[in-house]
Write a protein that holds these residues in place. Sequence first.
Motif, PDB file in Angstrom:
ATOM      1  N   ALA A  42       5.945   3.723  -2.788  1.00 15.18           N
ATOM      2  CA  ALA A  42       5.014   4.192  -1.757  1.00 15.18           C
ATOM      3  C   ALA A  42       5.763   4.794  -0.575  1.00 15.18           C
ATOM      4  N   THR A  43       6.880   4.190  -0.215  1.00 14.74           N
ATOM      5  CA  THR A  43       7.694   4.721   0.889  1.00 14.74           C
ATOM      6  C   THR A  43       8.315   6.050   0.497  1.00 14.74           C
ATOM      7  N   ARG A  44       8.835   6.124  -0.719  1.00 14.96           N
ATOM      8  CA  ARG A  44       9.484   7.351  -1.190  1.00 14.96           C
ATOM      9  C   ARG A  44       8.515   8.528  -1.210  1.00 14.96           C
ATOM     10  N   GLU A  45       7.274   8.264  -1.608  1.00 14.72           N
ATOM     11  CA  GLU A  45       6.281   9.340  -1.725  1.00 14.72           C
ATOM     12  C   GLU A  45       5.480   9.547  -0.439  1.00 14.72           C
ATOM     13  N   HIS A  46       5.883   8.854   0.632  1.00 21.66           N
ATOM     14  CA  HIS A  46       5.191   8.983   1.923  1.00 21.66           C
ATOM     15  C   HIS A  46       3.699   8.703   1.781  1.00 21.66           C
ATOM     16  N   ALA A  47       3.375   7.655   1.011  1.00 20.57           N
ATOM     17  CA  ALA A  47       1.980   7.262   0.839  1.00 20.57           C
ATOM     18  C   ALA A  47       1.420   6.737   2.153  1.00 20.57           C
ATOM     19  N   PHE A  48       0.143   6.951   2.359  1.00 21.76           N
ATOM     20  CA  PHE A  48      -0.523   6.397   3.540  1.00 21.76           C
ATOM     21  C   PHE A  48      -0.622   4.887   3.421  1.00 21.76           C
ATOM     22  N   GLY A  49      -0.805   4.393   2.172  1.00 19.24           N
ATOM     23  CA  GLY A  49      -0.996   2.966   2.008  1.00 19.24           C
ATOM     24  C   GLY A  49      -0.370   2.412   0.747  1.00 19.24           C
ATOM     25  N   LEU A  50      -0.107   1.115   0.774  1.00 20.58           N
ATOM     26  CA  LEU A  50       0.357   0.344  -0.382  1.00 20.58           C
ATOM     27  C   LEU A  50      -0.726  -0.669  -0.710  1.00 20.58           C
ATOM     28  N   HIS A  51      -1.237  -0.618  -1.937  1.00 19.79           N
ATOM     29  CA  HIS A  51      -2.318  -1.511  -2.347  1.00 19.79           C
ATOM     30  C   HIS A  51      -1.767  -2.563  -3.309  1.00 19.79           C
ATOM     31  N   LEU A  52      -1.893  -3.825  -2.928  1.00 20.84           N
ATOM     32  CA  LEU A  52      -1.335  -4.922  -3.704  1.00 20.84           C
ATOM     33  C   LEU A  52      -2.404  -5.573  -4.570  1.00 20.84           C
ATOM     34  N   THR A  53      -2.084  -5.770  -5.832  1.00 13.20           N
ATOM     35  CA  THR A  53      -2.931  -6.552  -6.717  1.00 13.20           C
ATOM     36  C   THR A  53      -2.386  -7.980  -6.763  1.00 13.20           C
ATOM     37  N   ALA A  54      -3.158  -8.892  -7.355  1.00 16.83           N
ATOM     38  CA  ALA A  54      -2.764 -10.299  -7.373  1.00 16.83           C
ATOM     39  C   ALA A  54      -1.413 -10.501  -8.056  1.00 16.83           C
ATOM     40  N   LYS A  55      -1.118  -9.689  -9.076  1.00 17.05           N
ATOM     41  CA  LYS A  55       0.128  -9.875  -9.826  1.00 17.05           C
ATOM     42  C   LYS A  55       1.364  -9.412  -9.060  1.00 17.05           C
TER      43      LYS A  55
END
Length: 305
Positions: free
Chosen positions: A196-209
């Motif tokens: 996510a950082t490398r692609e300059h994403a606006f957000g990181l979405h975490l799943t339970a796993k």
Amino acid sequence: MSESLPEITVVAAIIRDRRDRLCLSRRPEHKHQGGLWEFPGGKVEEGEPLERALARELDEELGMKAVRSQPFMTVRHRYPDLRVTLHFREVTAYTGEPHGREGQPVEWVPLQDLSSRQFPAANQPVVTALKLPRQLVISPEGLHYQDVLAGIDRLDPDSQGLYLRQWSQSDALPELAARCRERGVRFWIRDDAHLATREHAFGLHLTAKSCGSGAQNYPGILSASCHNEAEIAQAVEWGAQMATLSPVHATPTHPDAQPLGWDRFRALVEGKPLVFYALGGVTPQDLDTALHNGAFGLAGIRAFW
């Protein structure tokens, strides 16, 4: 014990100027949460419509006239000494220049500077929500990446963000991410903070796993997928600012999942320091209902893509 706490209903204003700055006022030291910055507003009188209550408060506090507004989000919060329901409304029209009629400091603050101000805890989700789209569109499965590129071009960057769920570990991700950046579409990557950082994403979405791996150092918006109270608590522990909560209604893709319904949804989000998106069997037409039940926005696949 919390059930015996006094309860109040408050209406507060999101006011923007032509430079897209936000109007904030500072609470008097002698009042509840004194000395903190807030979105202007005040207590709603019994039986008073919210729009009328906000217009009255902004006239009394800031000298604003002919105020018109629309719902932004509702936050229900428990302080140690008070339960408060805050109806935040976005001001769409007014006359007059806001100023502190009661001697309170009033400032116009750029959105990027809000994080430097101290707000009451109940205001924190609103500070986050001001950066977010109303819809979180989840990319459908089974599409060719060219179809996803075309779908990105159809999105409204102002009101829609994109969760590149199954594309997050795809070789096509760099191209999809580049198209999102080119179009100004805020996008989320699944479970991989480095990616996510490398692609300059606006957000990181975490799943339970994901176990929150790498979340602590992620510089963007951190969100989490939640289905129950324990997962919401886990999201808060991870430091998430937003969450999807599902399923609100039964869905064909998860027929065995017990739907929450709006009453349970409202109970789960109350008092939590997160911006919630209602997910599961909802459509764009459900926004007003979602706002009434504590969500800021809606998330989905088929009804939004």
